[in-house]
Design a protein around this motif. Structure first.
Motif, mmCIF file in Angstrom:
data_model
loop_
_atom_site.group_PDB
_atom_site.id
_atom_site.type_symbol
_atom_site.label_atom_id
_atom_site.label_comp_id
_atom_site.label_asym_id
_atom_site.label_seq_id
_atom_site.Cartn_x
_atom_site.Cartn_y
_atom_site.Cartn_z
ATOM 1 N N HIS A 159 0.973 0.081 4.562
ATOM 2 C CA HIS A 159 1.990 1.129 4.683
ATOM 3 C C HIS A 159 1.492 2.339 5.471
ATOM 4 O O HIS A 159 2.152 3.375 5.479
ATOM 5 N N ARG A 160 0.350 2.208 6.121
ATOM 6 C CA ARG A 160 -0.191 3.332 6.892
ATOM 7 C C ARG A 160 0.578 3.517 8.188
ATOM 8 O O ARG A 160 1.265 2.609 8.662
ATOM 9 N N SER A 161 0.478 4.711 8.747
ATOM 10 C CA SER A 161 1.142 5.092 9.999
ATOM 11 C C SER A 161 2.662 5.057 9.875
ATOM 12 O O SER A 161 3.364 4.825 10.848
ATOM 13 N N ARG A 162 3.149 5.307 8.662
ATOM 14 C CA ARG A 162 4.598 5.356 8.417
ATOM 15 C C ARG A 162 5.013 6.672 7.789
ATOM 16 O O ARG A 162 6.132 6.797 7.299
ATOM 17 N N GLY A 163 4.091 7.639 7.713
ATOM 18 C CA GLY A 163 4.419 8.951 7.165
ATOM 19 C C GLY A 163 4.188 9.099 5.673
ATOM 20 O O GLY A 163 4.452 10.166 5.123
ATOM 21 N N VAL A 164 3.692 8.065 5.014
ATOM 22 C CA VAL A 164 3.474 8.128 3.570
ATOM 23 C C VAL A 164 2.410 9.157 3.224
ATOM 24 O O VAL A 164 2.607 10.011 2.355
ATOM 25 N N GLY A 165 1.268 9.097 3.908
ATOM 26 C CA GLY A 165 0.189 10.049 3.640
ATOM 27 C C GLY A 165 0.612 11.474 3.925
ATOM 28 O O GLY A 165 0.328 12.388 3.144
ATOM 29 N N THR A 166 1.307 11.668 5.027
ATOM 30 C CA THR A 166 1.792 13.016 5.372
ATOM 31 C C THR A 166 2.731 13.519 4.292
ATOM 32 O O THR A 166 2.619 14.672 3.846
ATOM 33 N N ALA A 167 3.659 12.695 3.844
ATOM 34 C CA ALA A 167 4.607 13.113 2.807
ATOM 35 C C ALA A 167 3.877 13.464 1.509
ATOM 36 O O ALA A 167 4.222 14.457 0.849
ATOM 37 N N LEU A 168 2.877 12.669 1.141
ATOM 38 C CA LEU A 168 2.116 12.964 -0.072
ATOM 39 C C LEU A 168 1.366 14.284 0.036
ATOM 40 O O LEU A 168 1.397 15.108 -0.882
ATOM 41 N N VAL A 169 0.672 14.493 1.152
ATOM 42 C CA VAL A 169 -0.081 15.731 1.330
ATOM 43 C C VAL A 169 0.869 16.924 1.338
ATOM 44 O O VAL A 169 0.613 17.938 0.672
ATOM 45 N N ARG A 170 1.968 16.841 2.051
ATOM 46 C CA ARG A 170 2.931 17.948 2.096
ATOM 47 C C ARG A 170 3.513 18.235 0.710
ATOM 48 O O ARG A 170 3.700 19.386 0.328
ATOM 49 N N HIS A 171 3.780 17.180 -0.049
ATOM 50 C CA HIS A 171 4.300 17.360 -1.408
ATOM 51 C C HIS A 171 3.278 18.101 -2.279
ATOM 52 O O HIS A 171 3.635 19.034 -3.010
ATOM 53 N N ALA A 172 2.023 17.681 -2.203
ATOM 54 C CA ALA A 172 0.967 18.344 -2.974
ATOM 55 C C ALA A 172 0.791 19.790 -2.521
ATOM 56 O O ALA A 172 0.605 20.683 -3.354
ATOM 57 N N GLU A 173 0.861 20.026 -1.217
ATOM 58 C CA GLU A 173 0.754 21.401 -0.711
ATOM 59 C C GLU A 173 1.865 22.280 -1.281
ATOM 60 O O GLU A 173 1.617 23.423 -1.693
ATOM 61 N N ARG A 174 3.106 21.761 -1.309
ATOM 62 C CA ARG A 174 4.227 22.536 -1.871
ATOM 63 C C ARG A 174 3.999 22.826 -3.355
ATOM 64 O O ARG A 174 4.248 23.936 -3.831
ATOM 65 N N ALA A 175 3.524 21.827 -4.083
ATOM 66 C CA ALA A 175 3.273 22.021 -5.511
ATOM 67 C C ALA A 175 2.202 23.092 -5.736
ATOM 68 O O ALA A 175 2.334 23.936 -6.635
ATOM 69 N N LEU A 176 1.164 23.076 -4.924
ATOM 70 C CA LEU A 176 0.110 24.092 -5.041
ATOM 71 C C LEU A 176 0.633 25.472 -4.639
ATOM 72 O O LEU A 176 0.376 26.471 -5.313
ATOM 73 N N THR A 177 1.380 25.531 -3.551
ATOM 74 C CA THR A 177 1.950 26.803 -3.086
ATOM 75 C C THR A 177 2.883 27.380 -4.145
ATOM 76 O O THR A 177 2.874 28.589 -4.400
ATOM 77 N N ASP A 178 3.674 26.535 -4.777
ATOM 78 C CA ASP A 178 4.579 26.988 -5.839
ATOM 79 C C ASP A 178 3.824 27.603 -7.009
ATOM 80 O O ASP A 178 4.372 28.413 -7.751
ATOM 81 N N ARG A 179 2.559 27.245 -7.176
ATOM 82 C CA ARG A 179 1.727 27.806 -8.246
ATOM 83 C C ARG A 179 0.996 29.067 -7.797
ATOM 84 O O ARG A 179 0.225 29.627 -8.555
ATOM 85 N N GLY A 180 1.173 29.467 -6.545
ATOM 86 C CA GLY A 180 0.523 30.675 -6.037
ATOM 87 C C GLY A 180 -0.717 30.436 -5.210
ATOM 88 O O GLY A 180 -1.386 31.377 -4.789
ATOM 89 N N CYS A 181 -1.036 29.185 -4.954
ATOM 90 C CA CYS A 181 -2.225 28.844 -4.180
ATOM 91 C C CYS A 181 -2.085 29.329 -2.739
ATOM 92 O O CYS A 181 -1.046 29.158 -2.115
ATOM 93 N N MET A 182 -3.143 29.955 -2.220
ATOM 94 C CA MET A 182 -3.120 30.468 -0.850
ATOM 95 C C MET A 182 -4.051 29.712 0.093
ATOM 96 O O MET A 182 -4.030 29.930 1.294
ATOM 97 N N LYS A 183 -4.900 28.824 -0.436
ATOM 98 C CA LYS A 183 -5.828 28.067 0.408
ATOM 99 C C LYS A 183 -6.092 26.732 -0.259
ATOM 100 O O LYS A 183 -6.275 26.662 -1.469
ATOM 101 N N ILE A 184 -6.077 25.678 0.550
ATOM 102 C CA ILE A 184 -6.312 24.337 0.031
ATOM 103 C C ILE A 184 -7.503 23.723 0.752
ATOM 104 O O ILE A 184 -7.595 23.794 1.974
ATOM 105 N N ASN A 185 -8.391 23.136 -0.005
ATOM 106 C CA ASN A 185 -9.567 22.470 0.536
ATOM 107 C C ASN A 185 -9.518 20.980 0.236
ATOM 108 O O ASN A 185 -8.829 20.539 -0.678
ATOM 109 N N LEU A 186 -10.281 20.231 1.001
ATOM 110 C CA LEU A 186 -10.502 18.816 0.731
ATOM 111 C C LEU A 186 -11.839 18.449 1.323
ATOM 112 O O LEU A 186 -12.396 19.179 2.139
ATOM 113 N N GLN A 187 -12.369 17.336 0.888
ATOM 114 C CA GLN A 187 -13.625 16.842 1.416
ATOM 115 C C GLN A 187 -13.439 15.413 1.874
ATOM 116 O O GLN A 187 -12.659 14.661 1.288
ATOM 117 N N ILE A 188 -14.155 15.047 2.906
ATOM 118 C CA ILE A 188 -14.139 13.684 3.435
ATOM 119 C C ILE A 188 -15.513 13.085 3.165
ATOM 120 O O ILE A 188 -16.533 13.669 3.541
#
Length: 137
Positions: free
Chosen positions: A71-100
């Motif tokens: 299911h890659r390259s179909r926007g699933v990962g982008t939608a998940l990341v954007r959803h998580a970003e909105r959830a964090l922003t709704d809680r007042g988060c101003m910066k998001i980190n991740l590690q690879i």
């Protein structure tokens, strides 16, 4: 929740070598926090993607971003990341980190396309194995 499907997806997507990254244990610990920041993407009732987010009142984090290879390259990962970003922003988060993780650097282009960039930081960690079943020395 679709626990066994998530465990299988993470087993196919991530390489595990330490007790603290055991998929079943990770799910249990995230659900115990009950922060509403564990998201799955479904297609016809099957888990095709996940993202866990964390927020401590200072900084947000993204973990376990996984998309089924079929299911890659179909926007699933982008939608998940954007959803998580909105959830964090709704809680007042101003910066998001991740590690690879080493060996997975090819995913950097995906995150860069979403606005993430490499920061000049040294990432340090400490495993606390005494509290992890099977954690041993």
């Amino acid at each position: 929740m679709h626990r066994e499907q998530v465990v299988r997806l993470w087993g196919r997507t991530f390489s595990y070598g330490t007790a603290h990254n055991d998929p079943a244990l990770g799910i249990d610990k995230k659900l115990a926090v009950a922060d509403g920041l564990f998201f799955v993407a479904l297609a016809q009732g099957s888990v095709i993607g996940t993202v866990l987010a964390g927020y401590d009142g200072h900084r947000g984090w993204l973990y376990s971003v996984a998309v089924d290879p079929g299911h890659r390259s179909r926007g699933v990962g982008t939608a998940l990341v954007r959803h998580a970003e909105r959830a964090l922003t709704d809680r007042g988060c101003m910066k998001i980190n991740l590690q690879i993780a080493p060996g997975n650097e090819s995913v950097a282009a995906f995150y860069e396309a979403l606005g993430y960039g490499v920061e000049p930081r040294v990432s340090m960690g400490k495993r606390i194995v005494a509290n992890i079943p099977g954690g041993g020395a």
